[in-house]
Scaffold this motif. Structure first.
Motif, PDB file in Angstrom:
ATOM      1  N   THR A   1       2.824   4.098  -1.823  1.00 17.08           N
ATOM      2  CA  THR A   1       1.529   4.766  -1.706  1.00 17.08           C
ATOM      3  C   THR A   1       0.432   3.710  -1.593  1.00 17.08           C
ATOM      4  O   THR A   1       0.670   2.520  -1.868  1.00 17.08           O
TER       5      THR A   1
ATOM      6  N   GLU B   1      -1.701   3.079  -3.586  1.00 14.97           N
ATOM      7  CA  GLU B   1      -1.954   2.525  -4.918  1.00 14.97           C
ATOM      8  C   GLU B   1      -0.747   1.790  -5.496  1.00 14.97           C
ATOM      9  O   GLU B   1      -0.766   1.385  -6.654  1.00 14.97           O
TER      10      GLU B   1
ATOM     11  N   ALA C   1      -3.250   9.120  -1.787  1.00 15.49           N
ATOM     12  CA  ALA C   1      -2.379   8.547  -2.818  1.00 15.49           C
ATOM     13  C   ALA C   1      -1.937   9.685  -3.728  1.00 15.49           C
ATOM     14  O   ALA C   1      -2.676  10.077  -4.643  1.00 15.49           O
TER      15      ALA C   1
ATOM     16  N   GLN D   1      -0.541  11.900  -6.663  1.00 17.30           N
ATOM     17  CA  GLN D   1      -0.417  11.635  -8.097  1.00 17.30           C
ATOM     18  C   GLN D   1       0.983  12.014  -8.548  1.00 17.30           C
ATOM     19  O   GLN D   1       1.278  13.177  -8.807  1.00 17.30           O
TER      20      GLN D   1
END
Length: 667
Positions: free
Chosen positions: A214, A216, A318, A320
């Motif tokens: 991702t 992140e 991104a 979660q």
């Protein structure tokens, strides 16, 4: 895909077919995304085409004409107004050039960056890259550098997977020939005949780690065990992998994360390892830069939708998602149209009935415990010869591994699957085998196994005898009810003393004769089955009592093929065909005839008319369902007929050649 950009997918084309197309469509429906299917002529009537919001024909039948034509797929997306392409798995899913073409066409590519595909696309180069990243790898060899000390060896296709283009070599003398055959098969399956050679770890386990790259960072979604394989193709997969030491599991996850980060990976991917339990060591095999066939077991235990996560990353978001600890245990089997007792020979034809009881839903999203079915076909659909012979993936998610294995075996044993020979009984027997139950499976477990015994129905020969008798009784009742007159006369009744009636069946794929001798009249009784009596008889159900045990047999006649009879009971499924009283002489073939075992194409002819051949010598090579099959001489003799030629399409049962046996010395 530019990881810094953001977009919204509104209409998505799936550049694939069958169950994977249906799988992606399900998530799209949940997300409110319109769907577009592409299909070959052979697939025009398949369920995935009907389920799409729009469908575009790709003229032709073979993968090379259709699903492997990236230009046609992109043109289909343009015609249908799609703004994104999901590649599924197989076909063009790991083709970097196609991924770039999708982006150049202004479409969103639901997959990793093409550069990541390229870096992992070559198993040779990817191993060098992984070694530099500190990931353990096996040594690379060539036909020139390999020595006897390196045996056994594994010849493997650099592109693709699924066991195609893969050979185990135990003698250096055989290496060159196996490299040639593996390269030919890889070229046919993937369009790339590059192969490489590496040491072969005996009795290793196949462990793979699911990663999600991702914006992140990289998330690791646990591991799967895919060690139960036949001919290097996975048969049973499960998550989490059983029996791994805690430290080893953590090291596998860390290695997979390092592999993904070494190429700045984005999206869903799988890092595959070979684990040696004896040494508690693992080695990098390859990275699949796509969704895996076995992804449902990971979805089950982690409560995620991997396709939704793929789309989120492709849109530049991104998602979660936290790995956490797996919930319960999930096991998946691959249900194939194949005959395990005949060296897994692929089967083709119509599925006359397909029903798996107890399915919670085809896809649950965030999973609950229960049964999941991902299938590309259903009742009435055809399994053709142009594509993989997988019918469905059947998945069970349960609180414990033992429960998952038991529940999956039970669900498969109760399934109604008629029309084709399948590996269903093999799967049931494997799921109940102590080797699997105790976690002692490895990648070579099924090599050299007694496949006839492993694939036998759970009831054994007694099941066949009782089922055939029940079928004879049901057919007699059906004939009595179908008569316009004399319906009150009991089936099998005779007004003179006589011997028993005889109903002869041909059993399953082998065509083995099974003769049932029975008496009719006011009741039915078998002539040769001691301790068996009929307690109820009808045209579709027959109840038998055997030594005090009562069982009901469901007898189903295929309306499209009245000679075919399927019998279901707690003893398992038995497929029968009524033997005709008179045989058409034109259907007879000469002794020594080499018949096509399935529909397919002849890719090589290795003998000529008049050649003197030895027993077991290769005469022809056929290709069907992306696998090559060698047809050999049944005994030493002379090739007296040779009607097949390279490139020819043939039907199952076609006479390809005739070998006349050599005269014995005594003659």
């Amino acid at each position: 895909m530019d990881p810094t950009s953001s977009t919204t997918v509104r209409r998505l084309l799936v550049a694939n077919r069958g169950e994977i197309a249906r799988r992606v469509f399900r998530t799209c429906r949940d997300l409110g995304i319109e769907t577009v299917a592409v299909h070959s002529d052979a697939d025009a009537g398949m369920p995935f085409v009907r389920e799409a919001d729009a469908a575009v024909r790709l003229p032709g039948n073979t993968p090379a004409e259709t699903y492997l034509r990236g230009d046609l797929v992109i043109e289909a997306a343009r015609k249908a107004g799609a703004d994104a392409v999901h590649p599924g798995y197989g076909f063009l899913s790991e083709n970097a050039a196609f991924a770039r073409q999708v982006g150049e066409a202004g479409l969103t590519w639901v997959g990793p960056d093409p550069s990541s595909i390229e870096q992992m696309g070559s198993k040779i180069e990817s191993k060098k890259l992984m070694e530099a990243a500190g990931v353990p790898v096996l040594g690379n060899l060539t036909a020139e550098t390999a020595t006897a000390d390196d045996l056994p060896l594994l010849v493997k296709a650099s592109a693709g997977g699924g066991g195609r283009g893969m050979r185990i070599v135990r003698s250096l003398d055989a290496l060159a020939g196996e490299i040639e055959r593996a390269a030919s098969e890889a070229e046919s399956a993937f369009g790339d005949g590059t192969v490489f050679v590496e040491p072969y770890v005996e009795s290793g386990r196949h462990i793979e780690v699911q990663v999600l790259g991702t914006p992140e960072g990289t998330v690791v979604l646990g591991e799967r065990d895919c060690s139960v394989q036949r001919r290097h193709q996975k048969v049973i997969e499960e998550a989490p992998a059983p029996g791994l030491p805690v430290a080893t599991r953590a090291a596998l996850h860390a290695a997979a994360k390092a592999a993904a980060e070494a190429i700045d990976y984005r999206g869903a991917g799988t890092v595959e390892f070979l684990y040696d339990p004896a040494k508690d060591r693992f080695y990098f095999l390859e990275m699949n830069t796509r969704l895996q066939v076995e992804h449902p077991v990971t979805e089950a235990v982690y409560g995620v939708d991997l396709v939704a996560l793929q789309i989120a990353v492709a849109e530049g978001r991104a998602p979660q998602v936290q790995a956490g600890e797996p919930r319960g245990h999930a096991v998946e089997v691959r249900l194939y149209a194949e005959d395990p007792s005949a060296d897994y020979q692929p089967q083709s034809g119509r599925i006359t009935r397909f029903d798996v009881p107890g399915v919670v839903s085809s896809f649950d999203g965030p999973p609950s415990y229960g049964l999941r079915l991902d299938s590309g076909v259903g009742t009435g659909d055809e399994i053709g010869t142009f594509y993989d012979a997988m019918i469905a993936k059947v998945v069970v998610h349960a609180p414990t591994r033992d429960q998952a294995l038991r529940q999956l075996a039970g669900a498969l044993s109760r399934a109604r699957l008629h029309g084709l020979v399948t590996n269903r009984d093999l799967l049931v027997n494997l799921l109940r085998d102590p080797v699997l139950a105790e976690g002692r499976m490895h990648t070579t477990w099924l090599d050299g196994a007694d496949l006839t015994a492993l694939a036998a129905p759970p009831g054994g020969e007694r099941a066949a005898e009782l089922s055939a008798f029940a079928a004879a009784v049901a057919l007699a009742e059906r004939a009595r009810l179908d008569r316009p007159v004399q319906q009150r006369i009991p089936a099998g009744w005779r007004n003179v003393v006589a011997g028993p009636q005889v109903t002869t069946f041909l059993r399953g794929a082998t065509g083995e004769e099974l003769a049932v001798r029975w008496y009719g009249g006011r009741g039915f009784r078998p002539a040769d089955l001691d301790g068996v009596s009929v307690t109820a008889a009808g045209p579709e159900q027959v109840t038998l009592e055997t030594d005090g045990v009562v069982r009901t047999f469901e007898v189903l006649v295929d309306p499209a093929d009245p000679e075919r009879v399927d019998v279901e009971s707690s003893l398992g499924h038995i497929a029968l065909r009524r033997k005709p009283r008179f045989v058409d002489p034109s259907a007879q073939v000469a002794a020594g005839s080499l018949l096509a075992p399935m529909p397919g194409s002849v890719v090589a002819v290795r003998a000529a008319l008049g050649d003197v051949v030895q027993e077991g010598q290769a005469i022809l090579v056929m290709e069907a369902m992306k696998m090559q099959h060698t047809i050999a001489a049944p005994y030493a003799g002379t090739v007296t007929e040779l009607s097949a030629s390279a490139g020819q399409q043939v039907e199952a049962g076609a006479v390809l050649a005739v070998v006349e046996a050599a005269a014995s010395e005594e003659e």
